[in-house]
Motif scaffolding. Structure first.
Motif, mmCIF file in Angstrom:
data_model
loop_
_atom_site.group_PDB
_atom_site.id
_atom_site.type_symbol
_atom_site.label_atom_id
_atom_site.label_comp_id
_atom_site.label_asym_id
_atom_site.label_seq_id
_atom_site.Cartn_x
_atom_site.Cartn_y
_atom_site.Cartn_z
ATOM 1 N N UNK A 254 -35.369 11.037 13.649
ATOM 2 C CA UNK A 254 -34.841 11.250 14.995
ATOM 3 C C UNK A 254 -36.012 11.127 15.945
ATOM 4 N N UNK A 255 -36.296 9.927 16.361
ATOM 5 C CA UNK A 255 -37.505 9.642 17.138
ATOM 6 C C UNK A 255 -37.160 9.215 18.559
ATOM 7 N N UNK A 256 -36.102 9.807 19.082
ATOM 8 C CA UNK A 256 -35.742 9.508 20.463
ATOM 9 C C UNK A 256 -34.742 8.373 20.565
ATOM 10 N N UNK A 257 -34.334 8.112 21.792
ATOM 11 C CA UNK A 257 -33.335 7.084 22.033
ATOM 12 C C UNK A 257 -33.784 6.081 23.074
ATOM 13 N N UNK A 258 -33.042 4.996 23.149
ATOM 14 C CA UNK A 258 -33.282 3.943 24.130
ATOM 15 C C UNK A 258 -32.015 3.749 24.949
ATOM 16 N N UNK A 259 -32.113 3.610 26.268
ATOM 17 C CA UNK A 259 -30.903 3.450 27.082
ATOM 18 C C UNK A 259 -30.155 2.170 26.728
#
Length: 416
Positions: free
Chosen positions: A245-250
């Protein structure tokens, strides 16, 4: 006698629908907000997953720990179509937006709209290694959570998690409750420091280690094998499963050139959550000018997404435009305790005011000028509620601290 010619009655074309792109929390609240504002026209919701709107926070918590996956749907299809009268179109993605023509292309078909609300959110940031990509488990969607749960149910007893943010921390806690051996990896030397402050970040790492999690800081994964991984520091760790879970991208690349202003985090809106004429946005992708904090904010968390969705839904269907502003709030549940954060830390150091209360209670405050600007707490639910009120009301630093620190019987009661 000539038969009089009767002109055919003109048939009025129905107004185009309000279209919501995104079938998540923000999209659902937008639909509810529009209906509650009195909108009775056609309403269409388009989502790229096959599921109707569902709650994401349980995916790294109850979805992993309970004996059977819990129900996470916010509303089922019948409720959406019958109670909200939504034309629900799932498993489809928007491809192009024509602001001038008031239309959006979905599945190769152009759909006209009266107004449109963009609530597309983030997609999981991908992680790749040279081999064994099938052994990597992202955790953002319901399908991701089902896949990971099935692997744990099949007997995987050693889990490596890349990313020690909120999702990674919750998953570590959930896996430990199942008796799984967990290695938690962070590319930064102090995970969540930017979001929580130094002291709270350190306290969270101590919580992980106290519950038997092997925390590795300042490293990442370079190789994934069948039963182990190799880290960037050269060490090898046993692992049957690797989750991340290394963040998201729009999910906004399809809006390029549409006339909607984009920035690296998503969509730039005005104070009414308007991104262009007849175009509104809500959720993780939105930045808005906050009068309360005197700066542009983005808060990709559950509570702001719900609040923005409702406001965007009302504004999209009414002439009385309502400015949006809020005190950002987010939370995480780890090892039976609730970690909460409110406000905006504007570069000031979080000052710890309590870290010795029962059940590991912890409270830190941030100051901006003569006001409290943020608060972070572990097992401090009532104190965080009070801090959010003080931030919203612009209470002076001295008055806020007096209540939050000096009266342990009211605002400052450590709770689970």
């Amino acid at each position: 006698m000539e038969t009089p010619i009767v002109a055919p009655e003109s048939v009025e074309e129905p107004a185009p629908p309000l279209i919501i792109i995104g079938a998540g929390l923000a999209g659902l609240r937008a639909a509810e907000g529009a209906r509650q504002a009195g909108y009775s026209g056609a309403l269409m919701m388009i989502g790229d997953e096959e599921h109707p709107p569902y709650d994401r926070p349980p995916l790294s918590k109850d979805f992993i720990t309970e004996s059977a996956p819990p129900e996470v749907l916010l509303r089922d299809v019948d409720e959406l179509t019958r109670e909200l009268d939504i034309d629900l179109r799932l498993g489809r993605s928007a491809e192009e937006l024509d602001v001038a023509g008031r239309r959006v292309r979905v599945g190769g078909e152009w759909l006209s709209y009266s107004s449109i609300i963009l609530a597309v959110g983030h997609r999981s940031r991908s992680f790749r290694t040279e081999r064994q990509e099938q052994s990597l488990y992202p955790l953002r969607t319901m399908a991701d959570a089902l896949r990971l749960r099935e692997r744990l149910d099949a007997g995987a007893g050693r889990l490596a998690i890349l990313g020690a943010g909120f999702i990674g921390s919750e998953l570590a806690s959930s896996a430990r409750s199942r008796g799984v051996d967990v290695t938690l990896l962070s590319a930064t030397p102090r995970p969540l420091e930017g979001a929580l402050g130094t002291q709270a970040a350190d306290a969270l790492v101590r919580m992980h280690r106290a519950h038997g999690v092997d925390v590795r800081l300042g490293c990442t994964i370079t190789e994934v094998g069948a039963s182990s991984i190799v880290l960037s520091d050269g060490s090898e760790v046993a692992a049957d499963v690797v989750a991340y879970g290394i963040g998201g991208e729009p999910a906004t690349e399809w809006l390029a050139g549409s006339g909607v202003e984009l920035d690296p985090g998503g969509i730039v809106c005005d104070e009414f959550l308007r991104a262009a004429p007849h175009v509104y946005a809500a959720g993780d992708i939105v930045s808005w000018p906050s009068e309360l904090f005197e700066r542009r904010l983005r808060s990709p968390h559950w509570t702001p997404a719900a609040e923005q969705g409702a406001c965007a839904g009302r504004n999209a269907v009414t002439d009385a435009q309502e400015p949006f502003d809020t005190v950002p709030y987010y939370w995480s549940d780890v090892y039976g305790k609730r970690l909460q954060f409110v406000g905006v830390a504007s570069g000031e150091e979080m000052v710890v005011v309590h870290d010795d209360l029962p059940d590991g209670g912890f409270l830190a405050l941030a100051r901006s000028g003569d006001r409290i600007s943020a608060a972070c707490g572990i097992a401090m639910r009532r104190a965080i509620v009070a801090a959010r009120r003080h931030i919203r009301q612009g209470t002076s630093w001295s008055d806020a601290v007096e209540e939050l620190v000096s009266d342990p019987r009211s605002a400052l009661v450590a709770t689970r």
